[in-house]
Write a protein that holds these residues in place. Structure first.
Motif, mmCIF file in Angstrom:
data_model
loop_
_atom_site.group_PDB
_atom_site.id
_atom_site.type_symbol
_atom_site.label_atom_id
_atom_site.label_comp_id
_atom_site.label_asym_id
_atom_site.label_seq_id
_atom_site.Cartn_x
_atom_site.Cartn_y
_atom_site.Cartn_z
ATOM 1 N N ASP A 223 0.892 -1.567 -0.020
ATOM 2 C CA ASP A 223 0.222 0.064 0.230
ATOM 3 C C ASP A 223 0.665 0.902 -0.120
ATOM 4 O OD1 ASP A 223 -2.658 1.443 0.653
ATOM 5 O OD2 ASP A 223 -1.485 1.994 2.388
ATOM 6 N N GLU A 246 -10.062 -6.931 7.187
ATOM 7 C CA GLU A 246 -9.274 -6.892 8.319
ATOM 8 C C GLU A 246 -7.398 -5.412 8.706
ATOM 9 O OE1 GLU A 246 -10.237 -4.975 11.832
ATOM 10 O OE2 GLU A 246 -11.576 -5.296 10.366
ATOM 11 N N CYS A 247 -6.684 -7.298 8.207
ATOM 12 C CA CYS A 247 -5.660 -6.927 8.915
ATOM 13 C C CYS A 247 -4.783 -5.540 8.213
ATOM 14 C CB CYS A 247 -5.017 -8.514 8.191
ATOM 15 S SG CYS A 247 -5.020 -9.821 9.512
ATOM 16 N N LYS A 249 -6.963 -3.199 7.271
ATOM 17 C CA LYS A 249 -7.776 -2.003 7.745
ATOM 18 C C LYS A 249 -6.827 -1.150 8.901
ATOM 19 C CE LYS A 249 -11.395 -0.430 10.015
ATOM 20 N NZ LYS A 249 -12.783 -0.247 10.706
ATOM 21 N N LYS A 250 -6.001 -2.423 9.555
ATOM 22 C CA LYS A 250 -5.181 -2.449 10.917
ATOM 23 C C LYS A 250 -3.599 -1.401 10.598
ATOM 24 C CE LYS A 250 -7.208 -5.594 13.878
ATOM 25 N NZ LYS A 250 -7.294 -6.126 14.674
ATOM 26 N N ALA A 251 -3.547 -2.134 9.438
ATOM 27 C CA ALA A 251 -2.564 -1.547 9.102
ATOM 28 C C ALA A 251 -1.768 -0.030 8.648
ATOM 29 C CB ALA A 251 -1.211 -2.959 8.318
ATOM 30 N N SER A 252 -2.865 -0.388 7.619
ATOM 31 C CA SER A 252 -2.618 0.801 6.422
ATOM 32 C C SER A 252 -3.384 2.291 7.490
ATOM 33 C CB SER A 252 -3.491 0.488 5.424
ATOM 34 O OG SER A 252 -4.724 0.453 5.503
ATOM 35 N N HIS A 253 -4.643 2.126 8.289
ATOM 36 C CA HIS A 253 -5.415 2.776 8.826
ATOM 37 C C HIS A 253 -6.580 3.737 7.815
ATOM 38 C CE1 HIS A 253 -3.125 2.596 12.638
ATOM 39 N NE2 HIS A 253 -1.705 3.445 11.547
ATOM 40 N N LYS A 254 -7.654 2.599 7.198
ATOM 41 C CA LYS A 254 -8.223 2.509 5.950
ATOM 42 C C LYS A 254 -8.866 1.531 5.586
ATOM 43 C CE LYS A 254 -4.388 3.196 2.025
ATOM 44 N NZ LYS A 254 -4.441 3.966 1.116
#
Length: 264
Positions: A223, A246-247, A249-254
């Motif tokens: 990303d 979900e992973c 989302k947590k790693a990229s904050h989006k």
């Protein structure tokens, strides 16, 4: 087999169009690793392949392949040890030449062996045996021009060309994306069989999350020019599409909003 040490690439630096395509990427692949790579458009996946294959030169960092520093090696020299397939079946082969002529060129590039004027029976039999492994009947069409083949047949021939002489690294850049689902599945199966049989270290870009989790032994998600997830082992075995999103989302904050990936 492959080590990337903090490679970075910025296009149009110092201008209003400046874009950091790769940001300090480090990665290590063991011999025989089959890594699938996913990420939305602009994540840096194809740029990463272009850096490894020598299409572009890195701004900083280093690339080591099988113990040799290839950071500044010319693209045509890397092509002797790196095989690459593109999304477009029209790339990677000469449409006006026959199947056996394309295979001969790939064989000469990979070995340095000069076939000379006219192929001998030994080389023809070798090519025929390799084509028979594809189970597409192409061994009986060796005099057919590649431009007359279907997209799937052509991609299969290009795959054979890239692995005719076992490469140290195989780069698959969405090589089934332009094919219909049934043909794409066939080419993926052929890919899997060749990679496993020859124990080829492989990197494959895909937009299909399910394929990314099922094929190979390791999945990387990119990303904005960075590797944000690197999943393998037991963690990958228990991974589902929902968990992966979900992973991300947590790693990229989006939230991943790439329709092509979500619908694949």
């Amino acid at each position: 087999m492959l080590t990337l040490n903090g490679i970075s690439k910025t296009f149009h630096p110092g201008t209003v169009n400046e874009r950091a395509a790769l940001k300090n990427i480090s990665l290590h692949l063991q011999p025989g690793d089959f890594v699938t790579i996913i990420g939305s458009n602009g994540a840096g996946k194809s740029t990463l392949f272009n850096m490894i294959s020598g299409n572009f030169i890195v701004d900083s960092g280093g690339i080591i392949l099988d113990g040799q520093d290839i950071t500044f090696m010319k693209e045509h020299k890397r092509a002797k040890v790196i095989g690459r397939l593109f999304q477009d079946p029209l790339k990677g082969s000469a449409p006006s030449m026959t199947i056996e002529e394309n295979l001969a060129l790939a064989y000469m590039r990979g070995t340095g062996f000069k076939i000379g004027f006219g192929m001998q029976k030994k080389e023809k039999n070798f090519f025929r045996e390799k084509l028979a492994q594809l189970d597409l009947g192409l061994e009986d069409r060796m005099k057919t021009k590649v431009g007359l083949l279907s997209g799937g047949q052509r991609q299969a021939v290009t795959l054979m060309m890239s692995t005719l002489v076992t490469p140290k690294l195989l780069l698959l850049d969405e090589h089934t994306a332009a094919l219909d689902p049934a043909t794409a599945e066939k080419v993926l199966q052929i890919t899997k069989e060749i990679v496993e049989a020859e124990h080829i270290t492989t990197m494959m870009i895909t937009h299909n999350i399910q394929s990314a989790l099922e094929l190979g032994n390791r999945t990387i998600m990119m990303d904005e020019g960075k590797i944000i997830l690197d999943i393998k082992g037991k963690e990958r075995e228990g991974m589902t599409t929902e968990k992966l999103l979900e992973c991300f989302k947590k790693a990229s904050h989006k939230v991943l909003d790439n329709d092509r990936m979500l619908l694949a």
